[in-house]
Design a protein around this motif. Structure first.
Motif, PDB file in Angstrom:
ATOM      1  N   ARG A 242      20.481  39.782  38.141  1.00 23.45           N
ATOM      2  CA  ARG A 242      20.458  39.768  39.608  1.00 23.45           C
ATOM      3  C   ARG A 242      19.985  38.432  40.154  1.00 23.45           C
ATOM      4  NH1 ARG A 242      21.042  44.250  42.462  1.00 23.45           N
ATOM      5  NH2 ARG A 242      19.767  43.401  44.137  1.00 23.45           N
ATOM      6  N   THR A 243      19.321  37.639  39.314  1.00 23.90           N
ATOM      7  CA  THR A 243      18.824  36.349  39.777  1.00 23.90           C
ATOM      8  C   THR A 243      19.819  35.228  39.509  1.00 23.90           C
ATOM      9  OG1 THR A 243      17.646  36.150  37.662  1.00 23.90           O
ATOM     10  CG2 THR A 243      16.376  36.927  39.558  1.00 23.90           C
ATOM     11  N   ASP A 244      21.032  35.566  39.034  1.00 18.52           N
ATOM     12  CA  ASP A 244      22.068  34.553  38.844  1.00 18.52           C
ATOM     13  C   ASP A 244      22.710  34.196  40.183  1.00 18.52           C
ATOM     14  OD1 ASP A 244      21.721  34.558  36.131  1.00 18.52           O
ATOM     15  OD2 ASP A 244      23.437  35.865  35.702  1.00 18.52           O
ATOM     16  N   ALA A 245      23.162  32.953  40.341  1.00 16.30           N
ATOM     17  CA  ALA A 245      23.976  32.546  41.490  1.00 16.30           C
ATOM     18  C   ALA A 245      25.349  32.169  40.954  1.00 16.30           C
ATOM     19  CB  ALA A 245      23.350  31.350  42.205  1.00 16.30           C
ATOM     20  N   GLY A 246      26.411  32.658  41.569  1.00 19.01           N
ATOM     21  CA  GLY A 246      27.755  32.365  41.111  1.00 19.01           C
ATOM     22  C   GLY A 246      28.255  31.089  41.728  1.00 19.01           C
ATOM     23  N   LEU A 247      28.883  30.253  40.951  1.00 19.83           N
ATOM     24  CA  LEU A 247      29.478  29.015  41.445  1.00 19.83           C
ATOM     25  C   LEU A 247      30.944  29.010  41.074  1.00 19.83           C
ATOM     26  CD1 LEU A 247      29.132  26.216  42.734  1.00 19.83           C
ATOM     27  CD2 LEU A 247      28.645  25.318  40.458  1.00 19.83           C
ATOM     28  N   GLU A 248      31.800  29.079  42.079  1.00 20.11           N
ATOM     29  CA  GLU A 248      33.244  29.154  41.862  1.00 20.11           C
ATOM     30  C   GLU A 248      33.889  27.840  42.263  1.00 20.11           C
ATOM     31  OE1 GLU A 248      37.051  31.154  41.210  1.00 20.11           O
ATOM     32  OE2 GLU A 248      34.993  31.546  40.597  1.00 20.11           O
ATOM     33  N   VAL A 249      34.609  27.205  41.348  1.00 17.61           N
ATOM     34  CA  VAL A 249      35.317  25.972  41.643  1.00 17.61           C
ATOM     35  C   VAL A 249      36.806  26.273  41.668  1.00 17.61           C
ATOM     36  CG1 VAL A 249      35.771  23.604  40.898  1.00 17.61           C
ATOM     37  CG2 VAL A 249      33.513  24.594  40.546  1.00 17.61           C
ATOM     38  N   GLU A 250      37.470  25.851  42.730  1.00 19.74           N
ATOM     39  CA  GLU A 250      38.879  26.139  42.863  1.00 19.74           C
ATOM     40  C   GLU A 250      39.683  25.496  41.738  1.00 19.74           C
ATOM     41  OE1 GLU A 250      39.754  28.163  45.241  1.00 19.74           O
ATOM     42  OE2 GLU A 250      41.806  28.232  44.542  1.00 19.74           O
TER      43      GLU A 250
ATOM     44  N   MET B 145      25.367  30.431  37.595  1.00 22.24           N
ATOM     45  CA  MET B 145      26.486  30.730  36.705  1.00 22.24           C
ATOM     46  C   MET B 145      27.709  29.982  37.198  1.00 22.24           C
ATOM     47  SD  MET B 145      25.533  32.794  34.285  1.00 22.24           S
ATOM     48  CE  MET B 145      27.102  33.461  33.699  1.00 22.24           C
ATOM     49  N   GLY B 146      28.320  29.200  36.354  1.00 23.34           N
ATOM     50  CA  GLY B 146      29.522  28.455  36.714  1.00 23.34           C
ATOM     51  C   GLY B 146      30.750  29.141  36.174  1.00 23.34           C
ATOM     52  N   SER B 147      31.747  29.372  37.022  1.00 23.95           N
ATOM     53  CA  SER B 147      32.999  29.975  36.575  1.00 23.95           C
ATOM     54  C   SER B 147      34.168  29.289  37.260  1.00 23.95           C
ATOM     55  CB  SER B 147      33.020  31.480  36.879  1.00 23.95           C
ATOM     56  OG  SER B 147      33.129  31.700  38.274  1.00 23.95           O
ATOM     57  N   GLY B 148      35.355  29.574  36.821  1.00 21.10           N
ATOM     58  CA  GLY B 148      36.551  28.935  37.355  1.00 21.10           C
ATOM     59  C   GLY B 148      37.170  28.017  36.322  1.00 21.10           C
ATOM     60  N   SER B 149      38.492  28.023  36.239  1.00 20.79           N
ATOM     61  CA  SER B 149      39.170  27.265  35.183  1.00 20.79           C
ATOM     62  C   SER B 149      38.979  25.766  35.332  1.00 20.79           C
ATOM     63  CB  SER B 149      40.664  27.611  35.164  1.00 20.79           C
ATOM     64  OG  SER B 149      41.258  27.350  36.411  1.00 20.79           O
ATOM     65  N   ALA B 150      38.930  25.250  36.567  1.00 22.76           N
ATOM     66  CA  ALA B 150      38.731  23.808  36.742  1.00 22.76           C
ATOM     67  C   ALA B 150      37.381  23.385  36.171  1.00 22.76           C
ATOM     68  CB  ALA B 150      38.813  23.434  38.220  1.00 22.76           C
ATOM     69  N   LEU B 151      36.369  24.220  36.383  1.00 20.80           N
ATOM     70  CA  LEU B 151      35.033  23.905  35.879  1.00 20.80           C
ATOM     71  C   LEU B 151      34.960  24.052  34.363  1.00 20.80           C
ATOM     72  CD1 LEU B 151      32.165  23.141  36.735  1.00 20.80           C
ATOM     73  CD2 LEU B 151      31.673  25.564  37.014  1.00 20.80           C
ATOM     74  N   SER B 152      35.564  25.115  33.839  1.00 23.89           N
ATOM     75  CA  SER B 152      35.474  25.361  32.395  1.00 23.89           C
ATOM     76  C   SER B 152      36.214  24.307  31.579  1.00 23.89           C
ATOM     77  CB  SER B 152      36.037  26.756  32.069  1.00 23.89           C
ATOM     78  OG  SER B 152      37.417  26.819  32.365  1.00 23.89           O
ATOM     79  N   ARG B 153      37.206  23.641  32.189  1.00 23.15           N
ATOM     80  CA  ARG B 153      37.995  22.650  31.453  1.00 23.15           C
ATOM     81  C   ARG B 153      37.507  21.221  31.666  1.00 23.15           C
ATOM     82  NH1 ARG B 153      43.861  24.936  33.541  1.00 23.15           N
ATOM     83  NH2 ARG B 153      43.722  27.010  32.580  1.00 23.15           N
ATOM     84  N   ASN B 154      36.518  21.033  32.504  1.00 25.29           N
ATOM     85  CA  ASN B 154      36.141  19.676  32.894  1.00 25.29           C
ATOM     86  C   ASN B 154      34.664  19.435  32.604  1.00 25.29           C
ATOM     87  OD1 ASN B 154      35.478  17.308  34.320  1.00 25.29           O
ATOM     88  ND2 ASN B 154      37.098  17.664  35.820  1.00 25.29           N
ATOM     89  N   GLU B 155      34.383  18.696  31.560  1.00 23.99           N
ATOM     90  CA  GLU B 155      33.016  18.412  31.162  1.00 23.99           C
ATOM     91  C   GLU B 155      32.269  17.608  32.223  1.00 23.99           C
ATOM     92  OE1 GLU B 155      29.569  18.489  29.156  1.00 23.99           O
ATOM     93  OE2 GLU B 155      31.396  19.610  28.666  1.00 23.99           O
ATOM     94  N   VAL B 156      32.989  16.756  32.950  1.00 22.29           N
ATOM     95  CA  VAL B 156      32.345  15.932  33.972  1.00 22.29           C
ATOM     96  C   VAL B 156      31.852  16.799  35.125  1.00 22.29           C
ATOM     97  CG1 VAL B 156      32.599  13.928  35.481  1.00 22.29           C
ATOM     98  CG2 VAL B 156      33.846  14.026  33.318  1.00 22.29           C
ATOM     99  N   LEU B 157      32.665  17.759  35.549  1.00 16.78           N
ATOM    100  CA  LEU B 157      32.222  18.685  36.599  1.00 16.78           C
ATOM    101  C   LEU B 157      30.979  19.448  36.144  1.00 16.78           C
ATOM    102  CD1 LEU B 157      35.456  20.262  38.134  1.00 16.78           C
ATOM    103  CD2 LEU B 157      33.771  18.861  39.305  1.00 16.78           C
ATOM    104  N   LYS B 158      30.955  19.868  34.887  1.00 19.43           N
ATOM    105  CA  LYS B 158      29.780  20.567  34.368  1.00 19.43           C
ATOM    106  C   LYS B 158      28.532  19.690  34.474  1.00 19.43           C
ATOM    107  CE  LYS B 158      32.171  23.486  30.961  1.00 19.43           C
ATOM    108  NZ  LYS B 158      32.303  23.795  29.530  1.00 19.43           N
TER     109      LYS B 158
END
Length: 410
Positions: free
Chosen positions: A271-279, A361-374
């Motif tokens: 419950r203490t997670d924050a979701g981060l969605e990258v288009e 919490m980071g999710s989204g395909s752009a984020l998962s594929r991009n080490e720089v965004l991470k």
């Protein structure tokens, strides 16, 4: 021993359609396994010259979206489809499409794999649509909502059509998002149902009273009969009216939810997670490789080419340009940093602290594929950051239905 029921999750995204089959790993509703999944590119974009809104319009062909959906479902294991005990649906928010009640689709019967095809439907006007200018939006009545009305919002689009194409609206008697449409067609609903998540994304919806701003809209001649009825996201909208590609007739289908909410739900373990969605976006591997090596830059890029809904006139810019900061690595690093800083400006770290958030919490395909965004997310948010693996809105939609079913049985 009877096979354990599985849950189907569907996500109707902007560029692709996804489907996932989930099964409970044990009696604990928080434990599940992804049994199978599939994704198909929708390729549904309609050429700008075919849009009544001209180059500012962003429309999609609903038939192509549904075709991709049928292909996705057909690619899943047939035996597992026969055991589907619930269907969760999510999709791209804000957009609007129209159809004729009772004529919105046609089911093909008698074949090895019954499916539905759209009939008497409009194009989908997506969240990316730009037909509503700042001046037009300023002319609309003030909503009773926590959100301002922006171009791409369903109600704003309907207002535009009311002013510019009134005859078009007379051809239809139902409206909803693309995922509301799919739920209505699967269940044969006489009227579309919409979750409060999607209703809020249309504008002119009060989340406290859980109701449309009907009186405000009526006062401006808005066709309120087109507005869907409101229901809890994930609650059962009805049962499938036909066998659908091996899925049994009568299978419960949940009220459609927003793709952002479903994506976040699929990867939030605490419950203490924050979701981060990258288009989702196309990021070339060479750019990422160059930026990984370029650890820092003075170049500053504000990436809001289309503006933001709350600041539509604040467009993109590039500043602090020097001859030493023009390499591919510098530009890509600055672009990725600008994307994350833009998100951070809308949801600052300090606000997360006040809410007691302990992890991002980071999710989204752009984020998962991009080490720089991470890397830039970790720089912008000085909290523990976890990046979801194989999480998406289809999984979230299925998970919500799976947990509801398990809770009802317990």
């Amino acid at each position: 021993m009877a096979a354990r029921p599985v849950t189907l999750g569907i996500d109707l995204g902007t560029t692709s359609v996804k489907a996932a089959l989930l099964g409970a790993a044990s009696g604990d509703p928080s434990e599940f396994v992804v049994l199978a999944s599939c994704a198909r590119a929708a390729r549904a974009e309609v050429a700008a010259e075919s849009s009544a809104a001209g180059p500012q319009g962003r429309e999609q062909d609903v038939s192509r979206i549904v075709q991709a959906l049928n292909e996705c479902i057909a690619a899943l294991p047939r035996q597992q489809l026969r055991n589907v005990g619930g269907i969760g649906v999510s999709g791209q928010m804000h957009g609007v499409m129209f159809w004729k009640t009772g004529q919105g689709c046609e089911w093909t019967e008698g074949g090895a794999a019954p499916l539905f095809e759209p009939r008497a439907v409009s194009h989908l006007v997506t969240w990316q649509d730009g037909r509503c200018s700042s001046g037009f939006l300023a002319s609309l009545p003030q909503p009773e909502s926590h959100l301002s009305v922006a171009t791409g919002f369903g109600c704003a689009t309907i207002f535009w059509l009311l002013k510019n194409r009134p005859e078009f609206l007379k051809s239809y008697d139902a409206a909803g998002t693309i995922h509301d449409y799919v739920v209505a067609m699967l269940c044969g609903l006489p009227r579309p149902l919409m979750s409060d998540q999607n209703a809020a994304s249309w504008g002119y919806f009060n989340t406290q009273s859980q109701s449309w701003n009907s009186e405000i809209l009526k006062g401006s001649g808005f066709p309120v009969h087109l507005l869907p009825d409101i229901a809890e996201p994930g609650s059962v909208a009805g049962g499938t009216s036909h066998v659908w590609l091996e899925i049994p007739k009568g299978t419960p289908v949940g009220v459609a939810m927003g793709d952002l909410q479903a994506s976040v739900y699929s990867c939030m373990a605490q419950r203490t997670d924050a979701g981060l969605e990258v288009e989702e976006s196309t990021v070339y591997s060479r750019m990422i490789q160059a930026a990984v090596q370029q650890k820092d830059t003075c170049l500053t890029i504000t990436p809001t080419v289309l503006g933001e809904r709350h600041l539509p006139d604040e467009l993109a810019s590039v500043t602090r340009i020097s001859s030493s900061d023009l390499s591919l690595g510098h530009v890509t690093r600055a672009l990725c940093r600008g994307i994350v800083q833009n998100l951070h400006s809308m949801l600052p770290f300090q606000q997360l602290q006040e809410w007691g958030v302990e992890r991002v919490m980071g999710s989204g395909s752009a984020l998962s594929r991009n080490e720089v965004l991470k890397q830039e997310v970790q720089r912008a948010f000085p909290l523990p950051v976890a990046f979801g693996q194989d999480v998406d809105a289809a999984v979230g939609a299925a998970l919500i239905m799976l947990q509801k079913n398990l809770h009802q049985k317990s």
